[in-house]
Write an enzyme that holds these catalytic residues in place. Structure first.
Site, PDB file in Angstrom:
ATOM      1  N   PRO A  94       0.818  -1.224   0.000  1.00 20.94           N
ATOM      2  CA  PRO A  94       0.000   0.000   0.000  1.00 20.94           C
ATOM      3  C   PRO A  94       0.849   1.270   0.000  1.00 20.94           C
ATOM      4  O   PRO A  94       2.076   1.202  -0.001  1.00 20.94           O
ATOM      5  CB  PRO A  94      -0.757  -0.134   1.320  1.00 20.94           C
ATOM      6  CG  PRO A  94       0.246  -0.765   2.241  1.00 20.94           C
ATOM      7  CD  PRO A  94       1.103  -1.678   1.382  1.00 20.94           C
ATOM      8  N   TRP A  95       0.183   2.418   0.088  1.00 22.83           N
ATOM      9  CA  TRP A  95       0.873   3.706  -0.041  1.00 22.83           C
ATOM     10  C   TRP A  95       1.227   4.337   1.295  1.00 22.83           C
ATOM     11  O   TRP A  95       1.883   5.370   1.333  1.00 22.83           O
ATOM     12  CB  TRP A  95       0.012   4.703  -0.847  1.00 22.83           C
ATOM     13  CG  TRP A  95      -1.435   4.720  -0.464  1.00 22.83           C
ATOM     14  CD1 TRP A  95      -2.468   4.139  -1.154  1.00 22.83           C
ATOM     15  CD2 TRP A  95      -2.035   5.317   0.697  1.00 22.83           C
ATOM     16  NE1 TRP A  95      -3.664   4.325  -0.500  1.00 22.83           N
ATOM     17  CE2 TRP A  95      -3.423   5.042   0.647  1.00 22.83           C
ATOM     18  CE3 TRP A  95      -1.547   6.041   1.783  1.00 22.83           C
ATOM     19  CZ2 TRP A  95      -4.323   5.476   1.629  1.00 22.83           C
ATOM     20  CZ3 TRP A  95      -2.428   6.465   2.774  1.00 22.83           C
ATOM     21  CH2 TRP A  95      -3.794   6.187   2.688  1.00 22.83           C
ATOM     22  N   LYS A 143       4.620  -5.327  -6.456  1.00 19.48           N
ATOM     23  CA  LYS A 143       3.896  -4.202  -7.057  1.00 19.48           C
ATOM     24  C   LYS A 143       3.543  -3.221  -5.948  1.00 19.48           C
ATOM     25  O   LYS A 143       2.656  -3.464  -5.133  1.00 19.48           O
ATOM     26  CB  LYS A 143       2.600  -4.675  -7.734  1.00 19.48           C
ATOM     27  CG  LYS A 143       1.990  -3.551  -8.581  1.00 19.48           C
ATOM     28  CD  LYS A 143       0.507  -3.632  -8.769  1.00 19.48           C
ATOM     29  CE  LYS A 143      -0.283  -3.057  -7.642  1.00 19.48           C
ATOM     30  NZ  LYS A 143      -0.134  -1.598  -7.434  1.00 19.48           N
ATOM     31  N   PRO A 144       4.271  -2.087  -5.899  1.00 18.77           N
ATOM     32  CA  PRO A 144       3.909  -1.070  -4.908  1.00 18.77           C
ATOM     33  C   PRO A 144       2.646  -0.337  -5.356  1.00 18.77           C
ATOM     34  O   PRO A 144       2.243  -0.432  -6.513  1.00 18.77           O
ATOM     35  CB  PRO A 144       5.120  -0.130  -4.930  1.00 18.77           C
ATOM     36  CG  PRO A 144       5.729  -0.298  -6.280  1.00 18.77           C
ATOM     37  CD  PRO A 144       5.401  -1.698  -6.751  1.00 18.77           C
ATOM     38  N   GLU A 193       0.556   2.484  -6.844  1.00 19.36           N
ATOM     39  CA  GLU A 193       0.970   3.371  -7.941  1.00 19.36           C
ATOM     40  C   GLU A 193       1.145   4.825  -7.471  1.00 19.36           C
ATOM     41  O   GLU A 193       1.873   5.598  -8.093  1.00 19.36           O
ATOM     42  CB  GLU A 193      -0.001   3.265  -9.135  1.00 19.36           C
ATOM     43  CG  GLU A 193      -1.464   3.544  -8.831  1.00 19.36           C
ATOM     44  CD  GLU A 193      -2.227   2.321  -8.313  1.00 19.36           C
ATOM     45  OE1 GLU A 193      -1.633   1.516  -7.579  1.00 19.36           O
ATOM     46  OE2 GLU A 193      -3.427   2.213  -8.630  1.00 19.36           O
ATOM     47  N   SER A 251      -6.044  -2.962   2.023  1.00 16.30           N
ATOM     48  CA  SER A 251      -7.374  -2.970   2.630  1.00 16.30           C
ATOM     49  C   SER A 251      -7.952  -4.382   2.673  1.00 16.30           C
ATOM     50  O   SER A 251      -7.570  -5.253   1.887  1.00 16.30           O
ATOM     51  CB  SER A 251      -8.300  -2.051   1.826  1.00 16.30           C
ATOM     52  OG  SER A 251      -8.410  -2.554   0.510  1.00 16.30           O
ATOM     53  N   ALA A 261     -10.957  -5.316   1.814  1.00 17.57           N
ATOM     54  CA  ALA A 261     -11.738  -5.651   0.613  1.00 17.57           C
ATOM     55  C   ALA A 261     -10.822  -6.141  -0.507  1.00 17.57           C
ATOM     56  O   ALA A 261     -11.081  -7.171  -1.136  1.00 17.57           O
ATOM     57  CB  ALA A 261     -12.524  -4.419   0.152  1.00 17.57           C
ATOM     58  N   GLU A 291      -2.023  -8.837   5.275  1.00 17.54           N
ATOM     59  CA  GLU A 291      -1.985  -7.825   6.350  1.00 17.54           C
ATOM     60  C   GLU A 291      -3.006  -6.764   5.964  1.00 17.54           C
ATOM     61  O   GLU A 291      -2.757  -5.985   5.043  1.00 17.54           O
ATOM     62  CB  GLU A 291      -0.591  -7.192   6.449  1.00 17.54           C
ATOM     63  CG  GLU A 291       0.534  -8.152   6.772  1.00 17.54           C
ATOM     64  CD  GLU A 291       0.521  -8.602   8.225  1.00 17.54           C
ATOM     65  OE1 GLU A 291      -0.293  -8.082   9.008  1.00 17.54           O
ATOM     66  OE2 GLU A 291       1.315  -9.488   8.548  1.00 17.54           O
ATOM     67  N   CYS A 343      -2.433   1.334   9.925  1.00 16.08           N
ATOM     68  CA  CYS A 343      -3.388   0.257  10.193  1.00 16.08           C
ATOM     69  C   CYS A 343      -3.511  -0.059  11.680  1.00 16.08           C
ATOM     70  O   CYS A 343      -4.513  -0.615  12.108  1.00 16.08           O
ATOM     71  CB  CYS A 343      -2.973  -0.992   9.423  1.00 16.08           C
ATOM     72  SG  CYS A 343      -1.235  -1.372   9.676  1.00 16.08           S
ATOM     73  N   GLU A 353     -13.041   1.569   9.091  1.00 15.42           N
ATOM     74  CA  GLU A 353     -11.720   2.192   9.041  1.00 15.42           C
ATOM     75  C   GLU A 353     -11.837   3.563   8.364  1.00 15.42           C
ATOM     76  O   GLU A 353     -12.344   3.664   7.254  1.00 15.42           O
ATOM     77  CB  GLU A 353     -10.774   1.276   8.239  1.00 15.42           C
ATOM     78  CG  GLU A 353      -9.328   1.518   8.548  1.00 15.42           C
ATOM     79  CD  GLU A 353      -8.387   0.578   7.793  1.00 15.42           C
ATOM     80  OE1 GLU A 353      -8.716   0.163   6.657  1.00 15.42           O
ATOM     81  OE2 GLU A 353      -7.306   0.287   8.334  1.00 15.42           O
TER      82      GLU A 353
HETATM   83  P1  NAD Z   1      -5.604  -0.944  -1.146  1.00 12.85           P
HETATM   84  O1  NAD Z   1      -6.134  -2.253  -0.701  1.00 12.85           O
HETATM   85  O2  NAD Z   1      -6.497  -0.042  -1.884  1.00 12.85           O
HETATM   86  O3  NAD Z   1      -4.328  -1.164  -2.091  1.00 12.85           O
HETATM   87  C1  NAD Z   1      -3.224  -1.928  -1.674  1.00 12.85           C
HETATM   88  C2  NAD Z   1      -2.497  -2.431  -2.910  1.00 12.85           C
HETATM   89  O4  NAD Z   1      -3.352  -3.319  -3.628  1.00 12.85           O
HETATM   90  C3  NAD Z   1      -2.076  -1.341  -3.888  1.00 12.85           C
HETATM   91  O5  NAD Z   1      -0.805  -1.655  -4.424  1.00 12.85           O
HETATM   92  C4  NAD Z   1      -3.141  -1.455  -4.965  1.00 12.85           C
HETATM   93  O6  NAD Z   1      -2.710  -0.981  -6.236  1.00 12.85           O
HETATM   94  C5  NAD Z   1      -3.369  -2.946  -4.996  1.00 12.85           C
HETATM   95  N1  NAD Z   1      -4.658  -3.379  -5.576  1.00 12.85           N
HETATM   96  C6  NAD Z   1      -5.807  -2.678  -5.686  1.00 12.85           C
HETATM   97  N2  NAD Z   1      -6.761  -3.441  -6.273  1.00 12.85           N
HETATM   98  C7  NAD Z   1      -6.194  -4.652  -6.521  1.00 12.85           C
HETATM   99  C8  NAD Z   1      -6.678  -5.862  -7.089  1.00 12.85           C
HETATM  100  N3  NAD Z   1      -7.927  -5.998  -7.521  1.00 12.85           N
HETATM  101  N4  NAD Z   1      -5.821  -6.921  -7.161  1.00 12.85           N
HETATM  102  C9  NAD Z   1      -4.549  -6.816  -6.694  1.00 12.85           C
HETATM  103  N5  NAD Z   1      -4.047  -5.684  -6.181  1.00 12.85           N
HETATM  104  C10 NAD Z   1      -4.859  -4.614  -6.073  1.00 12.85           C
HETATM  105  O7  NAD Z   1      -4.994  -0.259   0.156  1.00 12.85           O
HETATM  106  P2  NAD Z   1      -4.346   1.165   0.276  1.00 12.85           P
HETATM  107  O8  NAD Z   1      -5.445   2.163   0.167  1.00 12.85           O
HETATM  108  O9  NAD Z   1      -3.167   1.272  -0.621  1.00 12.85           O
HETATM  109  O10 NAD Z   1      -3.780   1.108   1.795  1.00 12.85           O
HETATM  110  C11 NAD Z   1      -4.564   1.354   2.902  1.00 12.85           C
HETATM  111  C12 NAD Z   1      -5.035   0.044   3.532  1.00 12.85           C
HETATM  112  O11 NAD Z   1      -3.912  -0.764   3.863  1.00 12.85           O
HETATM  113  C13 NAD Z   1      -5.758   0.265   4.841  1.00 12.85           C
HETATM  114  O12 NAD Z   1      -6.892  -0.563   4.874  1.00 12.85           O
HETATM  115  C14 NAD Z   1      -4.747  -0.177   5.894  1.00 12.85           C
HETATM  116  O13 NAD Z   1      -5.304  -0.603   7.115  1.00 12.85           O
HETATM  117  C15 NAD Z   1      -4.045  -1.276   5.187  1.00 12.85           C
HETATM  118  N6  NAD Z   1      -2.722  -1.535   5.782  1.00 12.85           N
HETATM  119  C16 NAD Z   1      -2.560  -2.655   6.545  1.00 12.85           C
HETATM  120  C17 NAD Z   1      -1.329  -2.911   7.148  1.00 12.85           C
HETATM  121  C18 NAD Z   1      -1.119  -4.122   7.998  1.00 12.85           C
HETATM  122  O14 NAD Z   1       0.034  -4.405   8.325  1.00 12.85           O
HETATM  123  N7  NAD Z   1      -2.140  -4.854   8.364  1.00 12.85           N
HETATM  124  C19 NAD Z   1      -0.261  -2.033   6.938  1.00 12.85           C
HETATM  125  C20 NAD Z   1      -0.473  -0.912   6.129  1.00 12.85           C
HETATM  126  C21 NAD Z   1      -1.705  -0.680   5.542  1.00 12.85           C
END
Ligand code: NAD
Length: 500
Positions: A157-158, A182-183, A185, A236, A238, A257, A291, A388
């Site tokens: 995630p970002w 894949k970080p 974007e 996330s 979802a 995670e 998180c 959240e």
């Molecule tokens: P996100 O789920 O929107 O995106 C995370 C990653 O998944 C990104 O690289 C995104 O491009 C990718 N992604 C999006 N759709 C996808 C798909 N259909 N298939 C595969 N990859 C896909 O999350 P975010 O908005 O980047 O980050 C915030 C979330 O991350 C929050 O819910 C936070 O709680 C969670 N988080 C959890 C932890 C932990 O250790 N549990 C740590 C940091 C962040």
């Protein structure tokens, strides 16, 4: 296609494949500083076809890396820690400009924490071992081999771009796996720097590959790729469930995670000043985009009014401003879209009974900023208390004693982190046993260390980052059973055939 940015913009290759920077054929993408909307870098996004190339490079590199002696892997990773340390200023600047996080946080938490994590796994690479070898049957020696699981696909995630990449990549590399990451974007720059420095440190080509791409196409193509062996994900809940479904098509292992909604439980004997400071720091870290951030303060009714007043007062003094300024406490949210989502959730809170004590608005300045916000008297059913928010927002409710406090703490689908504030050792022990989450802090909230695991339960996912426990995600366990009798006709053969 986006036009190329001005010459002040850094144009960088968006991918790193087989030990080299690659300009893929995807659309141009701008990395934007959320503090002022300036374009930090422009790069070409990867496309689903690039996933095949990166996975093939990782597959080709796997045998050599997984069979390298642990000391060889450790030496490369130790060199990576050294190089990351030498380039710390540049990495901090990249992290601040792509995320908008305050330079004090990036400089004292994200980057040194990540370097420490790299150094930890450099050392841990030499300590991998199985359980004792023994003769369990009497006629065989059994031993355990722990082997690299193979090619790891990881998606991050970002919010802590470098740290989340390091938490996934380093245990995988230390275990002998090869990786395609894949970080997000929005924030790919420090992950690309990590791969460049790893190559400079002597990591063989193809062992670590980076693809900057959108989640919906590159992310899902990577998660569902036939030729990876394990998919690890931070993000996330979802999206994590979608990633798991994609990996399940091939029966691949996953580690997830996910989101959190950490309770912050204040018992009636707590040190109130400590709890107030802890609640402000624990809820505002990284502008609440954490998180494990404290999001649900559950406070003894006897202390409730003083706690709300104290947190409101300290929050009011937090300096919101330019992330580059060392005096800034709180930077912007990651994007205007995310700021609008946070603002909309807070705006709905009074309709569900919440009382906005402080904040509840965006400050009058450019950038995706939002003020530190405290919402008291929230209902247990309200959206801000259950979902959240991922912004600088703390909600507060009162509790009527220990049973009620712990019931409220566990009244969530998430289970990533929690804290309990008390001077009573028995209460502390009870809270640490009964709160359902991957981590329980006592009289603190947030600190993490490389030696200890991080990971959740329930809707917060499963599996561990950091510490030796994370190796479970990246190793397989193989039983080797060797006959030690030298007898041609074994005793147990009688169950299958009888020599006549
Ligand atoms: P996100 O789920 O929107 O995106 C995370 C990653 O998944 C990104 O690289 C995104 O491009 C990718 N992604 C999006 N759709 C996808 C798909 N259909 N298939 C595969 N990859 C896909 O999350 P975010 O908005 O980047 O980050 C915030 C979330 O991350 C929050 O819910 C936070 O709680 C969670 N988080 C959890 C932890 C932990 O250790 N549990 C740590 C940091 C962040």
């Amino acid at each position: 296609m986006t036009a190329l940015a001005s010459d002040k913009t850094r144009i960088v290759p968006g991918s790193w494949i087989d030990g080299a920077p690659v300009v893929t054929g995807g659309s141009l993408h701008r990395v934007v500083n959320p503090a002022d909307g300036s374009v930090v870098a422009e790069l070409a996004l990867a496309q689903p076809a690039d996933v095949d190339t990166a996975v093939a490079a990782a597959r080709a590199a796997l045998t050599g890396w997984s069979r390298a002696a642990p000391v060889e892997r450790a030496t490369v990773l130790a060199k990576l820690a050294e190089l990351a340390d030498a380039h710390a200023e540049q990495i901090i600047a990249e992290e601040v400009s792509q995320t908008g996080k305050p330079v004090r946080l990036a400089g004292e938490f994200d980057v040194p924490g990540s370097i420490d994590n790299i150094a930890f796994f450099a050392g841990a690479a030499r300590h991998l071992e199985g359980k004792a070898t023994a003769e369990y049957s009497g006629g065989h020696t059994s031993s355990i081999r722990r082997e690299a699981v193979g090619v790891v696909a990881t998606i991050t995630p970002w919010n802590y771009p470098l740290q989340m990449a390091v938490w996934k990549v380093l245990p995988a590399l230390a275990a002998g796996c090869s990786v395609v990451i894949k970080p997000a974007e929005l924030t790919p720059l420090t992950t690309l720097t990590l791969a460049r420095l790893a190559t400079e440190a002597g990591l063989p080509d193809g062992v670590l590959n980076v693809l900057t791409g959108a989640g919906a196409d590159v992310g899902s193509a990577l998660a569902g790729h036939r030729d990876v062996d394990v998919v690890t994900f931070t993000g996330s809940t979802a999206v994590g469930r979608r990633v798991m479904a994609a990996a399940a098509v091939h029966g691949h292992r996953t580690q997830l995670e996910l989101g959190g909604k950490a309770p912050f439980v204040v018992f009636d004997d707590a040190d109130l000043d400590a709890a107030i400071n802890g609640a402000v720091a624990g809820s505002l870290i990284n502008t609440g985009q954490d998180c494990t951030a404290a999001t649900r303060a559950i406070v003894a009714r006897e202390l409730y009014d003083d706690f709300v007043a104290g947190v409101g007062e300290v929050m009011g003094k937090v300096v919101v401003g330019d992330p580059q300024d060392p005096d800034t406490d709180l930077g912007p949210l990651i994007s205007a879209a995310h700021r609008d989502k946070v603002a909309a959730m807070v705006a709905r809170a009074p309709g569900e009974g919440g009382r906005i004590v402080t904040g509840g608005a965006a400050p009058d300045r450019p950038g995706s900023f939002y003020l530190p916000t405290l919402i008291a008297d929230v209902a247990e059913t309200s959206e801000v208390y259950r979902d959240e928010i991922f912004g600088p927002v703390l909600t507060v409710r009162a509790h009527d004693g220990d049973d009620d406090a712990l019931r409220q703490a566990n009244d969530t689908e998430y289970g990533l982190a929690a804290s309990a504030w008390t001077r009573d050792v028995y209460r502390a022990q009870r809270a640490s046993r009964e709160i359902s989450s991957g981590c329980v802090w006592i009289n603190d909230h947030i600190p993490i260390i490389s030696e200890m695991p991080h990971g959740g339960v329930g809707a917060s996912g499963f599996g561990k980052d950091m510490s030796d426990y994370s190796f479970e995600e990246y190793l397989t366990i193989k039983h080797v059973m060797s006959d030690i009798t030298g007898v041609a006709e074994k005793e147990w053969h009688r169950t299958i055939f009888k020599r006549r």
